[in-house]
Design a protein around this motif. Structure first.
Motif, short mmCIF file in Angstrom:
data_model
loop_
_atom_site.label_atom_id
_atom_site.label_comp_id
_atom_site.label_asym_id
_atom_site.label_seq_id
_atom_site.Cartn_x
_atom_site.Cartn_y
_atom_site.Cartn_z
N ALA A 65 0.85 -1.19 0.00
CA ALA A 65 0.00 0.00 0.00
C ALA A 65 0.88 1.23 0.00
O ALA A 65 2.11 1.14 0.11
CB ALA A 65 -0.91 0.00 1.22
N GLY A 71 -5.17 7.60 -0.42
CA GLY A 71 -5.17 6.19 -0.73
C GLY A 71 -5.32 5.93 -2.21
O GLY A 71 -6.26 5.32 -2.67
N VAL A 267 -10.40 -0.39 -0.91
CA VAL A 267 -9.25 -0.12 -0.05
C VAL A 267 -8.04 -0.88 -0.57
O VAL A 267 -8.15 -1.81 -1.35
CB VAL A 267 -9.53 -0.55 1.41
CG1 VAL A 267 -10.63 0.29 2.01
CG2 VAL A 267 -9.91 -2.03 1.48
N GLU A 268 -6.88 -0.48 -0.12
CA GLU A 268 -5.67 -1.17 -0.50
C GLU A 268 -5.53 -2.45 0.32
O GLU A 268 -6.30 -2.72 1.23
CB GLU A 268 -4.47 -0.25 -0.27
CG GLU A 268 -4.48 0.98 -1.14
CD GLU A 268 -3.36 1.94 -0.78
OE1 GLU A 268 -2.38 1.97 -1.53
OE2 GLU A 268 -3.48 2.63 0.23
N PRO A 271 -5.20 -2.99 5.01
CA PRO A 271 -5.37 -1.63 5.52
C PRO A 271 -5.17 -1.52 7.03
O PRO A 271 -4.65 -0.51 7.51
CB PRO A 271 -6.81 -1.28 5.12
CG PRO A 271 -7.49 -2.59 4.99
CD PRO A 271 -6.46 -3.52 4.46
N ARG A 274 -1.51 -1.52 7.61
CA ARG A 274 -0.96 -0.23 7.21
C ARG A 274 -1.12 0.80 8.33
O ARG A 274 -0.18 1.51 8.67
CB ARG A 274 -1.67 0.27 5.96
CG ARG A 274 -1.20 1.64 5.45
CD ARG A 274 -2.19 2.22 4.47
NE ARG A 274 -3.49 2.40 5.10
CZ ARG A 274 -4.63 2.47 4.44
NH1 ARG A 274 -4.66 2.36 3.13
NH2 ARG A 274 -5.77 2.64 5.09
N TYR A 348 -12.89 -2.84 6.37
CA TYR A 348 -12.19 -1.61 6.76
C TYR A 348 -12.96 -0.37 6.34
O TYR A 348 -12.91 0.65 7.04
CB TYR A 348 -10.80 -1.59 6.11
CG TYR A 348 -9.97 -0.38 6.49
CD1 TYR A 348 -9.27 -0.36 7.68
CD2 TYR A 348 -9.89 0.73 5.66
CE1 TYR A 348 -8.51 0.74 8.05
CE2 TYR A 348 -9.14 1.84 6.01
CZ TYR A 348 -8.44 1.84 7.21
OH TYR A 348 -7.70 2.94 7.57
N GLN A 352 -12.94 1.03 10.96
CA GLN A 352 -11.49 1.10 10.96
C GLN A 352 -10.84 0.67 12.28
O GLN A 352 -9.63 0.76 12.44
CB GLN A 352 -11.03 2.52 10.63
CG GLN A 352 -11.28 2.94 9.19
CD GLN A 352 -12.71 3.39 8.98
OE1 GLN A 352 -13.23 4.19 9.75
NE2 GLN A 352 -13.35 2.89 7.93
#
Length: 692
Positions: A65, A71, A267-268, A271, A274, A348, A352
């Motif tokens: 990511a 993002g 999302v990557e 997450p 990250r 996510y 979060q």
């Protein structure tokens, strides 16, 4: 006449002086311009914003990511791999003179200047494609004279240093198409599920119109606006001679097949991991948020992207997307302490909170192995120790307090040994154990294993009533998997700056022996029974084709499965953020997630048995009595012990006749054979599974 001549001569002198000054000024201007051009050509452009985003990489160097605030989802692509219709559509609607100008549209700029002077503010611009690229790469979008001056300088430099095709390629890879997609390849994949090279005229015109207002012209947000904008783009292409009216009409009427929003990348990868790395970098390593977002750092981590994907897939398949039920999965390599996978929640985008780090969850019976390890190492308990599983009232704190635990479903097993107690997760046996060894010793053992949460030294600690985090549980069990060797969890291996210089390197930490290896191994063999007949994890045993040990845990609000192989120690938690009670079906989700993840994550790794350390013996015992299985004792089981703690009394079954010397010798040979069977049993089991 003389006066007239004098005036004429004087006037001629002033004219010549004026022309001379103009010539000098012109020369100076040309020299200055040349100097500026030379300076601009010789001066490097600043590091592009898109290139300054710090990157997160896994243990193999694969990008996981970026740390950009937005993002970005960006996929660079070569100009020859972009559909010509898209290129023509973009130039027609954004910059028709792109191939002819030197970066600036002089006529357009003139019109914009007049409008701006009229309104006494920067209200209108006349940006060429090159100017837009300069602004996107190096500047903000504020409307100030300073920013415009810098934009002009960077625009000139771009035109000097790159060809038109290179500028166009950079632009198409940089421009924003909405919904997190930067660049035409990411946009084509997101909107249509195809590459930029495969776009047809209708699709190209639709995408070319979006950058003017990525939200307003998004077909996902406002289809009518998007279609109106598509018509404008098609009309521009007619005016530039790229297409005919008939082609434009056909394209506009074409029914476009957009990729469903549910399938869009939101999302990557990893997450939650990250965010975990961000927190470590900022709070522990002192790296600023600005440096992390735009410092061009490369952060090399312990994560294995293949293992991470196995974790994400197991969670996705094991959880109900519509339910509020949450989950967490974290997996550590016991041999190194490396965090190999981390899934902090179900989704996510909607939540979060990283539940891997949440220290408000009671582990329930999953905590029992830590207590049993304490008892085994202190030699106050062995695999053959027997307690009576029955309703019991325990007295503690100098008999001033009482505690009466119960078994799930009020099922009591009577006289059972440690293996049976672990397999069936018997609560009475567990509290008997902690009352015998003392809860303070259990707290000390937990701390040695790496648990930092505060534990309350009371009898109920045996049943996991003190909250801990999934990361703490995975770390603690990794010590057992590593034969008593502890390596603290590690997430960051190295950080380099934009120039490739190392600015942080993880210190080399040696594994520390915190538990007697023989005790760790004996507990491991006992925990394998959880996945055997009668064990609480037996229902998922068929899904795991390798040696595995673990423990389930269930409370009113939390469900756990914590276990390990020689390569991975994994904790899975399931529960609600609100702390509400879980249902029986909710409580059964953790074990399947653990099983699927473990097998998929290790699919390319051959099954491996747990190493047998020194100071371990295997003997045949009678489970009912806990004694050595002697002559006439029909019920026998091969069991492991720390050397010196194995039983010495012999069970003779229904006969009172003691073994003869020959029988004793035969039993010793049998026990030695048992040791060899113990060392090779998993290999034999694996071969049997393979054949089946």
């Amino acid at each position: 006449m003389n006066k007239l001549n004098a005036k004429t001569r004087k006037r001629g002198f002033r004219v010549r002086a004026l022309f001379k000054n103009l010539a000098i000024l012109t020369a100076l201007g040309l020299i200055a311009s040349a100097a500026i051009l030379v300076y601009l050509y010789a001066t490097s452009l600043p590091l592009a914003e898109s290139d300054r985003n710090s990157r997160l990489l896994d243990s193999k160097g694969e990008v996981i990511a970026t740390f950009s605030a937005g993002g970005k989802d960006s996929i660079p692509v070569q100009l020859q791999n972009i559909a010509p219709d898209l290129v023509n559509a973009t130039l027609a609607v954004e910059d028709r003179k792109f191939r002819d100008h030197l970066g600036f549209d002089i006529q357009g700029m003139g019109r914009a200047v007049l409008v701006n002077i009229q309104h006494m503010r920067m209200s209108q611009g006349a940006s060429t494609l090159t100017q837009q690229l300069a602004r996107n790469l190096y500047l903000s979008h504020e409307k100030t004279w300073t920013r415009k001056a810098k934009e002009a300088m960077y625009t000139a430099q771009l035109e000097m240093k790159y060809t038109k095709d290179e500028i166009l390629q950079m632009y198409l890879n940089e421009i924003y198409y909405g919904h997190g997609a930067y660049g035409i390849e990411a946009a084509a994949q997101m909107y249509f599920g195809k590459s930029a090279k495969q776009l047809d005229l209708a699709e190209s015109a639709m995408l070319a119109g979006i950058p003017k207002g990525p939200t307003y012209y998004s077909p996902y947000n406002h289809m009518k606006n998007a279609k109106d904008r598509q018509r404008i783009v098609l009309k521009a292409m007619i005016e530039t001679g790229n297409i005919t009216q008939k082609q434009a009409d056909t394209a506009y009427e074409e029914l476009l097949h957009f990729k469903p929003e549910s399938e869009r990348k939101t999302v990557e990868s990893a997450p939650y991991f990250r965010d975990y790395i961000r927190n470590i970098a900022v709070k522990e390593l002192g790296i600023s948020e600005a440096m992390l977002d735009h410092g061009g750092l490369n952060i090399y981590t312990t994560l294995d992207l293949r293992v991470q994907k196995a974790a994400e897939q197991a969670v996705a398949q094991g959880m109900d997307a519509k339910s509020e039920l949450e989950t967490a999965l974290v997996s550590i390599d016991p041999r190194t302490g490396y965090i190999k996978a981390m899934v902090g929640g179900k989704n996510y985008r909607t939540n979060q909170i990283n539940h891997v780090l949440a220290t408000t969850r009671q582990p329930g019976s999953a905590f029992k192995p830590i207590m049993y390890l304490t008892a085994l190492e202190s030699k106050q308990l062995t695999s053959a120790s027997i307690f009576n599983s029955q309703p019991t009232l325990f007295h503690y704190d100098n008999d001033r307090k009482t505690y009466k635990p119960g078994n799930f479903g009020d099922k009591y097993l009577g006289e059972i040994d440690l293996r049976q107690a672990i397999a069936a997760s018997d609560n009475i046996y567990a509290v008997n154990t902690i009352m015998k060894i003392g809860p303070e010793k259990v707290v000390s053992m937990a701390q040695n294993l790496g648990i930092t949460s505060k534990l309350n030294p009371v009898p109920s600690l045996a049943l996991g009533t003190s909250p801990v985090s999934p990361l703490e549980m995975a770390s603690a069990f990794s010590v057992i998997a590593a034969g008593g060797q502890r390596t603290p969890p590690i997430a960051i291996l190295q950080i380099t700056d934009a120039a490739g210089r190392v600015i942080y390197e993880s210190p080399q930490t040696k594994a520390e022996t915190v538990v007697e290896p023989a005790a760790a191994y004996v507990l491991t063999r006992l925990m394998e029974s959880v996945f055997e007949n009668g064990g609480t994890g037996n229902r998922v045993s068929a899904a795991i084709k390798r040696p595995v040990a673990g423990k389930t845990g269930t409370t009113n609000t939390d469900a756990w499965m914590v276990g390990f192989t020689p390569e991975l120690s994994t904790a899975v938690w399931v529960g609600y953020d609100q702390g509400k009670a879980i249902s029986t079906s909710d409580g059964r989700r953790a074990a399947p997630i653990f099983a699927q993840f473990t097998e998929q994550a290790l699919a390319s790794v051959p099954p491996k048995i747990f190493s047998v350390p020194d100071q371990v013996v295997s003997v045949y015992i009678n489970p009912e009595t806990g004694k050595l299985a002697g002559n006439g004792c029909e019920d026998k089981r091969l069991e492991v012990f720390i050397e010196g703690t194995e039983p010495t009394e012999v069970c003779y079954g229904n006969t009172e006749v003691e073994d003869s010397p020959q029988d004793k010798k035969a039993r010793e040979v049998q026990n030695q054979k048992g040791i060899q069977e113990q060392k090779h049993s998993w290999w034999r089991d694996f071969k049997r599974w393979w054949v089946e």
